[in-house]
Design an enzyme around this catalytic site. Structure first.
Site, PDB file in Angstrom:
ATOM      1  N   GLU A   1       0.792  -1.223   0.000  1.00 17.38           N
ATOM      2  CA  GLU A   1       0.000   0.000   0.000  1.00 17.38           C
ATOM      3  C   GLU A   1       0.828   1.278   0.000  1.00 17.38           C
ATOM      4  O   GLU A   1       0.410   2.281  -0.586  1.00 17.38           O
ATOM      5  CB  GLU A   1      -0.954   0.003   1.201  1.00 17.38           C
ATOM      6  CG  GLU A   1      -2.015  -1.087   1.158  1.00 17.38           C
ATOM      7  CD  GLU A   1      -2.989  -0.931   0.014  1.00 17.38           C
ATOM      8  OE1 GLU A   1      -3.075   0.172  -0.560  1.00 17.38           O
ATOM      9  OE2 GLU A   1      -3.672  -1.914  -0.323  1.00 17.38           O
ATOM     10  N   SER A   2       1.974   1.272   0.667  1.00 22.99           N
ATOM     11  CA  SER A   2       2.744   2.523   0.753  1.00 22.99           C
ATOM     12  C   SER A   2       4.246   2.308   0.719  1.00 22.99           C
ATOM     13  O   SER A   2       4.996   3.208   1.097  1.00 22.99           O
ATOM     14  CB  SER A   2       2.377   3.274   2.036  1.00 22.99           C
ATOM     15  OG  SER A   2       2.830   2.558   3.183  1.00 22.99           O
TER      16      SER A   2
END
Length: 428
Positions: free
Chosen positions: A153-154
């Site tokens: 996700e990041s």
């Protein structure tokens, strides 16, 4: 201009009658004067298209502001959220984008489970285990799964997005394609601000309103975010304990089953009916074993009570037996490629195996227009796929399988350029 009042009285006695006589003569010899009013001309500049757009956006925000006030959002929060709100053109562009070409699952996994991401994730896992293992034990979700989602996700917190969440959601609400959804998420974001979990300028994320290091939508934040570090705020932007606990809570409450694997790669028996490789065909691992499915290392299949067979890349590629935990990851992101990436990355973080069966890398994926042409051609030949829309779904796979059976080839429902050509349609 002078007037008669500036002349001496003696002069005025003869000057005034003379002037009256002259005016009388002039009145007799000239045409009557008609007083007319010049047409009114609006000299105000026309609004530019950009200015008109800004006014419409401001009116939408004012309307939403009133509805949020009625829903219990206080004035301090409304001022903080909307006094400097901006329209974000790239959010609209991203929302409307319909990619013509799709990535193959193996290309996606090459990037998602890269050696660099695995190495960095292993380092993060070593750093976090002492504090996170005990923290998330009550949720029953393995730490490596949480770290894999964090990486996906990041990139382990290094890229949380740079668009203010309020701006992104106000833009999507105003744009209108998903207004109801965006209004609901925007109201949830205001509640987060009102709860003082995060300041407006720190509430940033993606163009679609997903926030923080594991990209929660505001509604999911309200439902699942956890204050794990005890500072009184649920901070998925800056607190790694909050990030891990919140993500674990999301998965646990979405159906994660402690002790079950997310999936296992399997060998299919000769003559396997590929029509059974659908997510709605579920049975126990023991039943699948009874049909001849085997693990890659020969060990007994796991005791999954409701497992399905997943073929992400035709009968020539790997096959997986997936259970409830795979479906739970789909609740996080409804993409089988994403769920595979999370599971495989988690395995690699703990020195587990990658995919052992080679991917059919010679197969070229069909573009959206080619899939639509395939659907149209199948329908014309009597192999029903529903309304052609350029997207592969269960109905299209059934149509493809029926056509494959008519050709006497493996009926795996996987669309290929060869099938399109054999249907008599030119590749687009």
């Amino acid at each position: 201009m002078q007037t008669t009042s500036h002349f001496p009285a003696s002069t005025r006695r003869w000057l005034v009658p003379g002037l009256l006589a002259i005016l009388a003569v002039a009145g007799c010899t000239s045409a009557p004067q008609v007083q007319t009013r010049a047409p009114t001309v609006d000299t105000r500049p026309l609004l530019s298209e950009e200015a008109e757009h800004d006014q419409k956006f401001a009116r939408w925000v004012a309307d939403f502001r009133a509805s949020a006030r009625a829903a219990g959002i206080d004035e301090v929060t409304l001022h903080s959220a909307f006094d400097g709100v901006r329209f974000v053109p790239r959010a609209v562009a991203a929302d409307r984008a319909q990619p013509e070409f799709t990535r193959t699952v193996w290309a996606y996994l090459d990037s998602a489970v890269s050696a660099q991401r695995v190495t960095r994730g292993q380092e993060k896992l070593r750093q976090l285990r002492p504090q996170v293992d005990a923290l998330v034990a009550r949720y029953g979700v393995p730490t490596e799964i949480l770290v894999a989602i964090w990486g996906m996700e990041s990139n382990y917190g290094s890229n949380v997005g740079d668009i203010p969440t309020i701006d992104a959601l106000a833009t999507l609400g105003f744009e209108g394609r998903r207004e109801e959804w965006a209004r609901g998420q925007l109201l949830a974001a205001l509640k987060i601000l009102q709860n003082r979990d995060i300041a407006r300028e720190q509430m940033i994320g993606s163009w679609a309103g997903a926030m923080g290091q594991t990209q929660f939508l505001p509604s999911n934040f309200l439902a699942y975010a956890v204050d794990a570090d005890g500072d009184g705020r649920r901070d998925i932007w800056g607190s790694v304990p909050d990030v891990m606990a919140s993500t674990a809570n999301f998965l646990a409450r979405s159906g994660w089953q402690a002790g079950q694997p997310w999936a296992i790669e399997v060998r299919l028996p000769p003559g396997f009916d590929y029509a059974r490789a659908e997510t709605d065909v579920r049975q126990s691992g023991a039943q699948w074993a009874g049909e001849g499915l085997q693990s890659m290392d020969g060990a007994p299949l796991p005791a999954l009570p409701d497992a399905s067979v997943l073929l992400p890349a035709s009968a020539r590629g790997p096959a997986f037996l997936v259970g409830q935990n795979f479906r739970t990851i789909l609740r996080y992101n409804n993409s089988s490629s994403y769920a595979l990436a999370v599971g495989l990355l988690a395995q690699k973080l703990t020195d587990g195996p990658g995919v052992q069966t080679p991917w059919p890398r010679d197969l070229q994926p069909l573009s959206s227009s080619q899939v639509k042409a395939l659907q149209t051609a199948l329908n014309a030949r009597g192999f029903d796929t529903g309304t052609p829309d350029g997207t592969m779904g269960p109905a299209t796979r059934r149509g493809v399988r029926a056509f494959q059976r008519s050709l006497g080839v493996a009926a795996d429902g996987y669309p290929t350029l060869e099938l399109l050509q054999r249907l008599g349609s030119a590749a687009q």
